[in-house]
Design a protein around this motif. Structure first.
Motif, PDB file in Angstrom:
ATOM      1  N   GLN A  82       1.089  -1.033  -0.089  1.00 37.18           N
ATOM      2  CA  GLN A  82      -0.029  -0.056   0.025  1.00 37.18           C
ATOM      3  C   GLN A  82       0.905   0.820  -0.318  1.00 37.18           C
ATOM      4  N   ALA A  83       0.156   2.450  -0.745  1.00 33.03           N
ATOM      5  CA  ALA A  83       1.160   3.516  -0.881  1.00 33.03           C
ATOM      6  C   ALA A  83       0.760   4.370   0.545  1.00 33.03           C
ATOM      7  N   GLY A  84       1.770   5.626   0.780  1.00 40.98           N
ATOM      8  CA  GLY A  84       1.252   5.466   2.126  1.00 40.98           C
ATOM      9  C   GLY A  84       2.778   5.704   3.057  1.00 40.98           C
ATOM     10  N   THR A  85       2.172   5.741   4.528  1.00 42.82           N
ATOM     11  CA  THR A  85       2.966   5.195   5.195  1.00 42.82           C
ATOM     12  C   THR A  85       2.941   4.429   6.071  1.00 42.82           C
ATOM     13  N   PRO A  86       3.493   3.609   6.701  1.00 43.02           N
ATOM     14  CA  PRO A  86       3.701   2.741   7.547  1.00 43.02           C
ATOM     15  C   PRO A  86       2.153   2.530   8.539  1.00 43.02           C
ATOM     16  N   GLU A  87       2.188   3.570   9.163  1.00 44.11           N
ATOM     17  CA  GLU A  87       0.960   3.981   9.987  1.00 44.11           C
ATOM     18  C   GLU A  87      -0.833   3.355   9.001  1.00 44.11           C
ATOM     19  N   GLU A  88      -0.696   4.018   8.247  1.00 41.52           N
ATOM     20  CA  GLU A  88      -1.284   3.635   7.271  1.00 41.52           C
ATOM     21  C   GLU A  88      -2.545   2.066   6.557  1.00 41.52           C
ATOM     22  N   LEU A  89      -0.910   1.585   6.633  1.00 42.16           N
ATOM     23  CA  LEU A  89      -1.290   0.472   6.386  1.00 42.16           C
ATOM     24  C   LEU A  89      -1.802  -0.083   7.561  1.00 42.16           C
ATOM     25  N   VAL A  90      -1.184   0.017   8.817  1.00 41.42           N
ATOM     26  CA  VAL A  90      -1.144  -0.654  10.118  1.00 41.42           C
ATOM     27  C   VAL A  90      -2.815  -0.338  10.319  1.00 41.42           C
ATOM     28  N   GLN A 147       8.949  -0.103  19.827  1.00 46.92           N
ATOM     29  CA  GLN A 147      10.563   0.988  20.175  1.00 46.92           C
ATOM     30  C   GLN A 147      11.295   0.171  19.916  1.00 46.92           C
ATOM     31  N   ASP A 148      12.100   0.439  19.236  1.00 47.59           N
ATOM     32  CA  ASP A 148      13.706  -0.246  19.458  1.00 47.59           C
ATOM     33  C   ASP A 148      13.820  -1.626  18.203  1.00 47.59           C
ATOM     34  N   ALA A 149      12.912  -1.243  16.940  1.00 51.24           N
ATOM     35  CA  ALA A 149      12.742  -2.636  16.320  1.00 51.24           C
ATOM     36  C   ALA A 149      12.537  -2.007  15.114  1.00 51.24           C
ATOM     37  N   ALA A 150      13.243  -1.286  14.003  1.00 50.47           N
ATOM     38  CA  ALA A 150      12.367  -0.772  12.319  1.00 50.47           C
ATOM     39  C   ALA A 150      11.840  -1.272  11.740  1.00 50.47           C
ATOM     40  N   LYS A 169       9.049  -2.385   2.574  1.00 56.24           N
ATOM     41  CA  LYS A 169       8.965  -1.511   1.492  1.00 56.24           C
ATOM     42  C   LYS A 169       9.635  -2.160   0.108  1.00 56.24           C
ATOM     43  N   THR A 170       8.813  -2.081  -0.758  1.00 53.20           N
ATOM     44  CA  THR A 170       8.302  -2.350  -2.265  1.00 53.20           C
ATOM     45  C   THR A 170       9.663  -1.469  -3.049  1.00 53.20           C
ATOM     46  N   ALA A 171      10.160  -2.340  -4.251  1.00 51.26           N
ATOM     47  CA  ALA A 171      10.878  -1.747  -5.126  1.00 51.26           C
ATOM     48  C   ALA A 171      10.399  -0.523  -5.639  1.00 51.26           C
ATOM     49  N   ASP A 172       8.839  -0.396  -5.437  1.00 49.51           N
ATOM     50  CA  ASP A 172       8.732   1.044  -5.898  1.00 49.51           C
ATOM     51  C   ASP A 172       7.725   1.908  -5.084  1.00 49.51           C
ATOM     52  N   GLY A 173       8.549   1.927  -3.659  1.00 47.60           N
ATOM     53  CA  GLY A 173       7.743   3.217  -2.795  1.00 47.60           C
ATOM     54  C   GLY A 173       6.907   2.621  -2.221  1.00 47.60           C
ATOM     55  N   LYS A 174       6.062   0.912  -1.882  1.00 52.15           N
ATOM     56  CA  LYS A 174       4.960   1.302  -0.974  1.00 52.15           C
ATOM     57  C   LYS A 174       5.092   0.188  -0.061  1.00 52.15           C
ATOM     58  N   TRP A 175       4.391  -0.042   0.615  1.00 55.02           N
ATOM     59  CA  TRP A 175       4.918  -0.371   2.338  1.00 55.02           C
ATOM     60  C   TRP A 175       3.591  -2.024   2.409  1.00 55.02           C
ATOM     61  N   GLN A 176       4.321  -2.915   2.595  1.00 56.90           N
ATOM     62  CA  GLN A 176       3.879  -4.421   2.604  1.00 56.90           C
ATOM     63  C   GLN A 176       3.779  -5.187   4.352  1.00 56.90           C
ATOM     64  N   VAL A 177       3.166  -5.438   4.317  1.00 53.44           N
ATOM     65  CA  VAL A 177       3.629  -6.656   5.924  1.00 53.44           C
ATOM     66  C   VAL A 177       4.781  -8.125   4.984  1.00 53.44           C
TER      67      VAL A 177
END
Length: 451
Positions: A82-90, A147-150, A169-177
């Motif tokens: 999903q495009a956007g931020t990690p917060e949006e995906l979660v 915390q302390d876990a990227a 992060k995928t090659a096209d800049g999207k976040w995934q689990v």
């Protein structure tokens, strides 16, 4: 003498019968093959999924039976990025988790996580948890970063267990689990699981959303007095309202134009929301979480919690060069929040920034003249004790004078100076060297709204 034709006739009959027998054998073998149909081209009852056998539809003996989505696509062909931020995906996954808990159907959650990322045992466990309504999220903080876990996040369950999600992060800049970790034995399924909460109807959802929108509109207008009409004052401090106005004003935040306020969960008496904002002209979004509650179906919705962790981090990057300690809102040792304004070295003069901040505080105090506040002045460690004590008192007094000039009754305010005795941060490093950034955070006045 003419030969008899009987042997020829007998031979012909044998040949015909042999051909018929061969045809029957061939047809019998064909009917035993998987997928064969009857004479009319329609499968018999025992061949239809879910009938005449002990396997569920889509499973059977086919090892790939559970790797298909409802629209027939193989899960490996369906991207969960999903495009956007990690917060949006979660946040999106948390919404699906809430629905899974409400409906008892975990399949949409499994697809949102990425079925190819789950082991069969994990998928089955999620189905069991959903069926038993054991995926209920913590109302105050449905999800959080670890915390302390990227790039590790957690879905916080109401029973204090957590489901960990490692993102990539995928090659096209999207976040995934990338990986899912379920809790251990504490999530055992039993017959004593909590009953499901009654979901709110669409009209009630509109009422809850109206409360959130009214609150945010007041914050954007830098009007904490109007914003307080939407809060439960026993749960949300007035300092937090003023601090949020200051953050919006200095960070130049506005709501996103699309899907600015997203529902995380909705129940009969409680609902969670995610507000998404962006700094003017930045093109980058930040967010903060809001929880709303009501006593019963006839009571108005009130905001009971505002989680600013992610927004404060974004604010620090934009306004103070990443210095999170230079925030206008801190926890008070007595409980609740305190507003903080900062001073230049060896000065008690109010900067333009602090004057804007104090104007917001004054507008809040004028709305309720029965409320009291304590203004405490502080210094860094440079200079003598006597000098710093006097300077801290002058800083607190200067704040009081400004608030008085802007309409606050002096009887509402109390001032005190602590000198260098109560630093927020050490004035020196562990090896004894000077720490200018820490000293900057110590040159301050704190406003404790003791409401």
């Amino acid at each position: 003498m003419a030969r008899s034709k009987t042997p020829l006739i007998f031979f012909a009959v044998v040949v015909v019968l042999s051909i018929v027998a061969v045809i029957l054998v061939v047809n019998k073998c064909s009917s035993d093959q998987p997928g064969a149909t009857g004479n009319a081209g329609v499968a018999s009852d025992t061949d239809q999924p879910g009938k005449g056998n002990n396997t569920e539809a889509g499973q059977g003996n086919d090892p790939d039976g559970m790797t298909l989505t409802p629209d027939g696509k193989h899960v490996d062909d369906v991207s969960t990025a999903q495009a956007g931020t990690p917060e949006e995906l979660v946040g999106r996954i948390s919404e699906v988790t809430v629905r899974a808990n409400n409906t008892g159907d975990a399949q949409p959650l499994i697809q949102a996580l990425g079925q190819q990322r789950l082991t069969p045992d994990q998928a089955n466990k999620l189905r069991q948890l959903a069926a038993a309504s054991r995926l209920k999220l913590d109302e105050s903080k449905p999800f959080s970063s670890v915390q302390d876990a990227a790039n590790r996040w957690a879905l916080n369950l109401a029973d204090r267990n957590r489901i960990f999600l490692d993102l990539s992060k995928t090659a096209d800049g999207k976040w995934q689990v990338n990986k899912i970790t379920l809790p251990g034995g504490k999530l055992a399924i039993d017959d004593n699981s909590d009953p499901r909460w009654d979901p709110a109807n669409p009209n009630q959802e509109k009422q809850a959303a109206a409360t959130v929108h009214g609150f945010i509109d007041a914050i954007i207008k830098l009007d904490p007095a109007s914003a307080r009409q939407h809060i439960d004052p026993t749960k949300v401090s007035y300092a937090r309202l003023a601090g949020l106005c200051i953050i919006f004003e200095e960070g130049k935040y506005t709501l996103l134009k699309e899907r600015a306020v997203r529902k995380m969960f909705l129940r009969n008496t409680t609902a969670g929301w995610l507000a998404r904002v962006e700094a003017q002209g930045s093109g980058e979004s930040a967010m903060f979480a809001i929880n709303t509650k009501r006593k019963d179906a006839n009571a108005p919705w009130k905001i009971t919690e505002i989680n600013l962790d992610q927004l404060l981090a974004d604010y620090a990057n934009r306004v103070s060069g990443g210095d999170i300690y230079y925030t206008p809102l801190i926890k008070n040792p007595k409980g609740g929040d305190s507003l903080v304004i900062y001073f230049d070295l060896d000065s008690n003069n109010l900067t333009l920034r602090t004057q804007r901040q104090l104007t917001i505080v004054a507008n809040l105090l004028k709305a309720d003249k029965t409320k009291k506040l304590t203004i405490s002045g502080h210094t860094d460690a440079l200079g003598s004790d006597d000098y710093n004590l006097q300077l801290s008192k002058m800083r607190a007094k200067q704040v009081m004078v400004f608030l008085t000039e802007n309409g606050v009754d002096p009887s509402q305010m109390k001032v005190v100076g602590y000198g260098k005795s109560k630093p927020r941060l050490p004035n020196t490093t562990e090896d004894g060297h000077d720490a200018p950034d820490h000293r900057r955070a110590n040159r301050r006045a704190e406003i404790f709204l003791d409401f």
